[in-house]
Motif scaffolding. Sequence first.
Motif, PDB file in Angstrom:
ATOM      1  N   VAL A  41       0.748  -1.089  -0.208  1.00 33.63           N
ATOM      2  CA  VAL A  41      -0.172   0.094  -0.027  1.00 33.63           C
ATOM      3  C   VAL A  41       0.990   1.244  -0.043  1.00 33.63           C
ATOM      4  CG1 VAL A  41      -1.657   1.460   1.188  1.00 33.63           C
ATOM      5  CG2 VAL A  41      -1.850  -1.213   1.137  1.00 33.63           C
ATOM      6  N   VAL A  42       0.594   2.254  -0.997  1.00 36.41           N
ATOM      7  CA  VAL A  42       1.389   3.457  -1.101  1.00 36.41           C
ATOM      8  C   VAL A  42       0.435   4.533  -0.694  1.00 36.41           C
ATOM      9  CG1 VAL A  42       2.852   4.967  -2.312  1.00 36.41           C
ATOM     10  CG2 VAL A  42       2.881   2.446  -2.939  1.00 36.41           C
ATOM     11  N   THR A  43       0.783   5.441   0.225  1.00 33.50           N
ATOM     12  CA  THR A  43      -0.051   6.187   0.737  1.00 33.50           C
ATOM     13  C   THR A  43       0.686   7.862   1.054  1.00 33.50           C
ATOM     14  OG1 THR A  43      -1.821   7.103   2.215  1.00 33.50           O
ATOM     15  CG2 THR A  43      -0.216   5.724   3.395  1.00 33.50           C
ATOM     16  N   ASP A  44       0.299   8.640   1.412  1.00 32.48           N
ATOM     17  CA  ASP A  44       1.054  10.077   1.715  1.00 32.48           C
ATOM     18  C   ASP A  44       0.971  10.376   3.080  1.00 32.48           C
ATOM     19  OD1 ASP A  44      -1.094  11.874   1.928  1.00 32.48           O
ATOM     20  OD2 ASP A  44      -0.849  12.568  -0.005  1.00 32.48           O
ATOM     21  N   SER A  45       1.859  11.166   3.427  1.00 28.48           N
ATOM     22  CA  SER A  45       1.966  11.670   4.838  1.00 28.48           C
ATOM     23  C   SER A  45       0.689  12.331   5.414  1.00 28.48           C
ATOM     24  CB  SER A  45       3.125  12.591   5.188  1.00 28.48           C
ATOM     25  OG  SER A  45       3.092  13.655   4.239  1.00 28.48           O
ATOM     26  N   ASN A  46      -0.312  12.988   4.619  1.00 27.11           N
ATOM     27  CA  ASN A  46      -1.595  13.517   4.798  1.00 27.11           C
ATOM     28  C   ASN A  46      -2.629  12.367   5.245  1.00 27.11           C
ATOM     29  OD1 ASN A  46      -0.729  16.040   5.047  1.00 27.11           O
ATOM     30  ND2 ASN A  46      -1.263  16.529   2.941  1.00 27.11           N
ATOM     31  N   VAL A  47      -2.541  11.626   4.464  1.00 22.93           N
ATOM     32  CA  VAL A  47      -3.674  10.487   4.289  1.00 22.93           C
ATOM     33  C   VAL A  47      -3.589   9.337   5.351  1.00 22.93           C
ATOM     34  CG1 VAL A  47      -4.849   8.864   2.691  1.00 22.93           C
ATOM     35  CG2 VAL A  47      -4.128  11.127   1.525  1.00 22.93           C
ATOM     36  N   PHE A  48      -2.268   9.013   5.360  1.00 25.32           N
ATOM     37  CA  PHE A  48      -1.700   7.913   6.139  1.00 25.32           C
ATOM     38  C   PHE A  48      -2.426   7.946   7.860  1.00 25.32           C
ATOM     39  CE2 PHE A  48       1.465   7.767   9.919  1.00 25.32           C
ATOM     40  CZ  PHE A  48       1.344   6.285   9.858  1.00 25.32           C
ATOM     41  N   PRO A  49      -2.504   9.029   8.240  1.00 22.05           N
ATOM     42  CA  PRO A  49      -2.979   9.021   9.911  1.00 22.05           C
ATOM     43  C   PRO A  49      -4.578   9.101   9.457  1.00 22.05           C
ATOM     44  CG  PRO A  49      -2.072  11.229   9.050  1.00 22.05           C
ATOM     45  CD  PRO A  49      -1.560  10.380   7.908  1.00 22.05           C
ATOM     46  N   LEU A  50      -5.114   9.506   8.555  1.00 26.25           N
ATOM     47  CA  LEU A  50      -6.652   9.535   8.461  1.00 26.25           C
ATOM     48  C   LEU A  50      -7.108   8.338   7.998  1.00 26.25           C
ATOM     49  CD1 LEU A  50      -6.747  12.833   6.225  1.00 26.25           C
ATOM     50  CD2 LEU A  50      -7.600  12.447   8.689  1.00 26.25           C
ATOM     51  N   TYR A  51      -6.566   7.701   7.150  1.00 24.43           N
ATOM     52  CA  TYR A  51      -7.125   6.293   6.485  1.00 24.43           C
ATOM     53  C   TYR A  51      -6.403   4.890   6.617  1.00 24.43           C
ATOM     54  CZ  TYR A  51     -10.340  10.073   5.217  1.00 24.43           C
ATOM     55  OH  TYR A  51     -11.104  11.087   5.052  1.00 24.43           O
ATOM     56  N   LEU A  52      -4.974   4.958   6.929  1.00 21.00           N
ATOM     57  CA  LEU A  52      -4.442   3.692   6.586  1.00 21.00           C
ATOM     58  C   LEU A  52      -4.869   2.676   7.607  1.00 21.00           C
ATOM     59  CD1 LEU A  52      -2.302   2.474   4.828  1.00 21.00           C
ATOM     60  CD2 LEU A  52      -0.577   2.852   6.588  1.00 21.00           C
ATOM     61  N   THR A  53      -5.146   2.948   8.848  1.00 22.48           N
ATOM     62  CA  THR A  53      -5.355   1.984   9.886  1.00 22.48           C
ATOM     63  C   THR A  53      -6.971   1.230   9.172  1.00 22.48           C
ATOM     64  OG1 THR A  53      -4.563   3.162  11.518  1.00 22.48           O
ATOM     65  CG2 THR A  53      -6.238   1.489  12.265  1.00 22.48           C
ATOM     66  N   ARG A  54      -7.732   2.101   8.951  1.00 26.87           N
ATOM     67  CA  ARG A  54      -8.883   1.133   8.365  1.00 26.87           C
ATOM     68  C   ARG A  54      -8.951   0.432   7.283  1.00 26.87           C
ATOM     69  NH1 ARG A  54     -13.603   6.179   7.252  1.00 26.87           N
ATOM     70  NH2 ARG A  54     -14.282   4.370   6.178  1.00 26.87           N
ATOM     71  N   LEU A  55      -8.029   0.781   6.340  1.00 29.34           N
ATOM     72  CA  LEU A  55      -7.781   0.055   5.239  1.00 29.34           C
ATOM     73  C   LEU A  55      -6.798  -1.248   5.669  1.00 29.34           C
ATOM     74  CD1 LEU A  55      -7.702  -0.597   2.062  1.00 29.34           C
ATOM     75  CD2 LEU A  55      -5.671   0.755   2.019  1.00 29.34           C
TER      76      LEU A  55
END
Length: 358
Positions: A41-55
């Motif tokens: 999974v590739v994400t960015d530093s803004n999106v990571f804290p918002l949505y990575l755990t749910r994904l």
Amino acid sequence: MKTLHVNLGERSYDILIADRLLDRAGEEIKAVCPQARRLFVVTDSNVFPLYLTRLANSLTAAGFEMTALTVPAGESSKCVSELSGLWEKMLASGLTRTDAVVALGGGVVGDLAGFAAATALRGVDFVQIPTTLLAQVDSSVGGKVAIDLRAGKNLAGAFWQPKLVLMDPDTLNTLPDATFADGMAEVIKYGCIRDKEFFDFLRAHPTRAEIMANIESILYQCCDIKRSVVEEDERDTGSRMVLNFGHTIGHAYELSGHYEQWTHGQAVAAGMCAAAKLGVTLGLTPPELPGQIEAILVPLGLPTAIPCDGDTYAAAIGRDKKGAGADITLVLLDRMGHAVLRKLPKATLLQSIGALPM
Ligand code: NAD
Ligand code: GLY
């Protein structure tokens, strides 16, 4: 849930649109990548804290092993060094040819992760989970993936269609207003080029709250238009160019602000107004049409004009990859909801927009 099928033969895929889809991503990805064991999974530093755990919870519940890589938020991550970092980390994490890459974020993450997926091990499966409005209506659909070079934006890339696009409109609620408005420039573009009724609907629902109240059907309509354009011209050799309405002149505005002063959406917004006025000057576009576009952009805080000097116009238009030789093909409107391609000498374009004396 709304579903669209992009029909490209063996490269066909579905676009799924539903609130809370992020929490079901694991099972949806399992259905299209049944052999995959590991997802990168590739994400960015803004999106990571918002949505990575749910994904991550959803992927793990579906039985996947997951490796996540976070790149710094912003256009500067679409570069060779982030790309090579992704390649190395993917291989170090044990990615095989039957595994898959997942992009969780805006167009930057989608373009970068998609290019990594297209090239690692000569190509692995790719899933888009776009989280900006621009990425949901535009960049996640159609298979263009790329990084930027010093010579210009998106100059190293590939066509690499995803296996699946998962859109969770709920993720748009955390976007800053300006980022939301950027995506709206592309939404409005679809109305201008293909669907007057859709344009009229947007005119009647100008606020972010009204747009979000109708977001599933707005995403569906935009993606349906992009789907039909891409199905007709997957490799961008002709008719796909209609998607560039407002973009040719918009490139000049982006250049004039050194890609910092004006966002892509702002440049496209003002570029659409300029292209509409150009169409009027050329006798093709009805005179009332530029005002209709301006009226829809203003409530969103998008600019209807951007100052630009003649040298910058000439530099952008001369360099525009759609404008080989002395002529340039422009996307113009012969009526609201209907785009046409018109070839004209670059000098005529520059004169018509006031960048060269008549
Ligand atoms: P972006 O990916 O930089 O996202 C904009 C900002 O929003 C970033 O700061 C990001 O971290 C943040 N963000 C993302 N999702 C969020 C969320 N849900 N909540 C809060 N913040 C969030 O930019 P973009 O506008 O999505 O995409 C622009 C890029 O897309 C450009 O690189 C452009 O070249 C590319 N693009 C590609 C295509 C294509 O067909 N491949 C088409 C259009 C644009
Ligand atoms: N964003 C333009 C295209 O996909 O062709």
